[in-house]
Design a protein around this motif. Structure first.
Motif, short mmCIF file in Angstrom:
data_model
loop_
_atom_site.label_atom_id
_atom_site.label_comp_id
_atom_site.label_asym_id
_atom_site.label_seq_id
_atom_site.Cartn_x
_atom_site.Cartn_y
_atom_site.Cartn_z
N UNK A 43 30.58 82.30 74.01
CA UNK A 43 29.21 82.79 74.19
C UNK A 43 28.76 83.63 73.01
N UNK A 44 27.47 83.91 72.99
CA UNK A 44 26.95 84.78 71.94
C UNK A 44 27.28 86.23 72.31
N UNK A 45 28.01 86.89 71.46
CA UNK A 45 28.40 88.28 71.75
C UNK A 45 27.91 89.19 70.63
N UNK A 46 27.93 90.49 70.91
CA UNK A 46 27.58 91.46 69.87
C UNK A 46 28.82 91.86 69.06
N UNK A 47 29.97 91.79 69.74
CA UNK A 47 31.23 92.13 69.06
C UNK A 47 32.26 91.05 69.43
N UNK A 48 32.91 90.48 68.44
CA UNK A 48 34.00 89.53 68.70
C UNK A 48 35.30 90.19 68.28
N UNK A 49 36.27 90.15 69.18
CA UNK A 49 37.58 90.75 68.85
C UNK A 49 38.63 89.64 68.96
N UNK A 50 39.37 89.42 67.90
CA UNK A 50 40.41 88.39 67.91
C UNK A 50 41.77 89.01 67.66
N UNK A 51 42.69 88.79 68.61
CA UNK A 51 44.08 89.22 68.42
C UNK A 51 44.78 88.09 67.67
N UNK A 52 45.01 88.29 66.39
CA UNK A 52 45.47 87.20 65.53
C UNK A 52 46.97 86.98 65.65
N UNK A 53 47.40 85.84 65.12
CA UNK A 53 48.83 85.49 65.11
C UNK A 53 49.18 85.05 63.69
N UNK A 54 50.40 85.33 63.28
CA UNK A 54 50.80 84.95 61.93
C UNK A 54 52.16 84.27 61.94
N UNK A 55 52.51 83.68 63.08
CA UNK A 55 53.87 83.15 63.21
C UNK A 55 54.09 81.94 62.29
N UNK A 56 53.03 81.18 61.99
CA UNK A 56 53.11 80.08 61.01
C UNK A 56 51.85 80.11 60.17
N UNK A 57 51.84 79.28 59.10
CA UNK A 57 50.61 79.24 58.30
C UNK A 57 49.50 78.57 59.10
N UNK A 58 49.88 77.73 60.09
CA UNK A 58 48.85 77.10 60.94
C UNK A 58 48.17 78.18 61.79
N UNK A 59 48.98 79.12 62.28
CA UNK A 59 48.41 80.23 63.07
C UNK A 59 47.47 81.07 62.20
N UNK A 60 47.86 81.29 60.95
CA UNK A 60 46.98 82.03 60.02
C UNK A 60 45.64 81.31 59.89
N UNK A 61 45.75 79.97 59.68
CA UNK A 61 44.53 79.19 59.45
C UNK A 61 43.64 79.24 60.70
#
Ligand code: SF4
Length: 422
Positions: A43-61
């Motif tokens: 949905x359209x939000x005012x704030x987007x928060x993403x808990x990122x992952x870096x376990x592989x380069x695919x996760x980074x991408x």
């Protein structure tokens, strides 16, 4: 400070492990309690928060892609990147257009305070109603009880980005599970980076499970990933209680002892097999799921074949296949004999085909039986939910099934799971 009625819409999402999902649920609760209006990430939000992952380069991408998608959804929104990728390479994420705030694993718990302090939040628009909260409510809650790892498996970035061990006290876990149950959750998944090592005030994982089962009314309790050395017959004995889901996610990573040694894992394939036999002897209808890395440095064709044969022998209910990707700073990243991308791709495809065959053969064993399903959501007119042993079940119904734990007869294989009839 903005007035409660003017609170912005916030969309939270996570990538990667169940621990990340648990954390994002916890942050969602904090923000909702503070009056923020939660909306879906689509949905359209005012704030987007993403808990990122870096376990592989695919996760980074994927992490970068999701931040860019959020930006496209609302170019005026604030973007906040938190979690493991943010810890490993904050500059990389800060360079993405529109990203306002990057917080590592320790700082992310100050997010609410940081948002409260942002004096220009008041310019963010007010919008849709609180009903969205209900719409997005989950039926399964992920609860983090432990964080941090010092095992330093050769391929893993986690000890570098989550080095400090934190263990939630038993009393608090019990209170949190009780709170989730009071809020309508039927299933709680206890998560952590190394949940099998849980030990707080002399209480280990077995003690923790006993307390949660005896002091809360949670209908279903599931565990995230465990490793073979963490499993004992005393622990398995607890599964006599039907509220514990007959599902063990046992990370294998490789079925070759030589590769396991290079990975610095703490078990051999024989240890693994022994634990699987112990579980299967004690827990009827149990699902054993796993993770496998293909193309670890210097993995020969024969070593890959050992893993393949081992997986075929074990007959996993689900296998997550990860082509090895070097993570800067880890021991494996500097190993000289990196496997080519083409070979990794071939091995992944072989392993994925086995994963599909193996999952279907596990599911086939339940056709004709009736089992309880915790129904979650409806998409394209079809309801889906999970059995205790982690089979995805689909059905049609005109009634709302969300968050209901109902028995269904399993009639045929369907998509990645089974079709059920009431
Ligand atoms: S046990 Fe190994 S794979 Fe798991 S988090 Fe720790 S270092 Fe990473």
């Amino acid at each position: 400070m903005v007035k409660r009625t003017e609170r912005p819409k916030v969309a939270l999402d996570s990538l990667g492990c169940k621990l990340n999902q648990a954390e994002i649920q916890s942050l969602s609760r904090q923000l909702a309690e503070a009056g923020y209006r939660l909306v879906a990430p689509t949905d359209k939000a005012d704030i987007y928060i993403l808990n990122t992952c870096t376990v592989t380069h695919v996760a980074d991408r994927k992490s970068r892609h999701m931040l860019r998608l959020a930006r496209r959804r609302n170019p005026a929104a604030r973007l906040v990147a938190i979690g493991c990728y943010a810890e490993r390479s904050p500059q990389e994420l800060a360079r993405i257009e529109g990203v306002d705030l990057v917080l590592g694993n320790d700082q992310k718990w100050h997010l609410l305070k940081l948002l409260e302090d942002a004096d220009n939040l008041s310019r963010l628009s007010a919008g849709t109603s609180l009903a969205l909260l209900e719409k997005n409510r989950r039926t399964r809650a992920f609860l983090k009880v432990q964080d941090g790892c010092r095992n330093f498996c050769a391929y893993c970035i986690v000890p570098l980005v989550r080095s400090r061990e934190e263990i939630v006290p038993v009393k608090k876990v019990v209170a949190l599970v009780g709170g989730l149950v009071a809020n309508g959750y039927q299933e709680v998944v206890l998560t952590g980076t190394e949940i099998g090592t849980y030990n707080r005030d002399g209480v280990n994982l077995k003690g923790l499970l006993e307390r949660v089962l005896s002091e809360t009314a949670v209908a279903r309790l599931r565990l995230s990933s465990l490793q073979p050395p963490e499993i004992s017959s005393e622990l398995i004995g607890l599964w006599r209680n039907p509220r514990l889901c007959p599902h063990f996610h046992l990370s294998l990573q490789s079925g070759s002892d030589a590769v396991l040694g290079r990975m610095k894992r703490r078990y051999t394939s024989a240890d693994y097999k022994g634990v699987v036999a112990l579980i299967r002897d004690s827990v009827p209808d149990v699902a054993i799921t796993t993770d496998v890395i293909v193309g670890f440095p210097d993995e020969t064709e024969a070593e890959f074949q050992e893993t393949y044969d081992f997986c075929r022998q074990i007959q996993f209910a689900r296998i997550h296949v990860f082509p090895y990707s070097p993570r800067p700073g880890t021991a494996a990243a500097t190993m000289p004999q990196q496997v080519s991308e083409i070979v990794k791709k071939q091995r992944s495809q072989q392993m994925l085909a086995l994963a599909k065959e193996s999952a279907q053969s596990f599911q086939q064993g339940f056709l004709g039986k009736t089992t309880n399903v915790l129904w979650e959501q409806k998409a394209g007119g079809v309801w889906s939910g999970l059995t205790g042993n982690y089979i995805k079940v689909y059905t049609r119904s005109n009634k709302s099934l969300t968050n209901q734990l109902l028995p269904v007869r399993l009639v045929k294989l369907y998509r990645d799971g089974i079709w059920g009839e009431f």
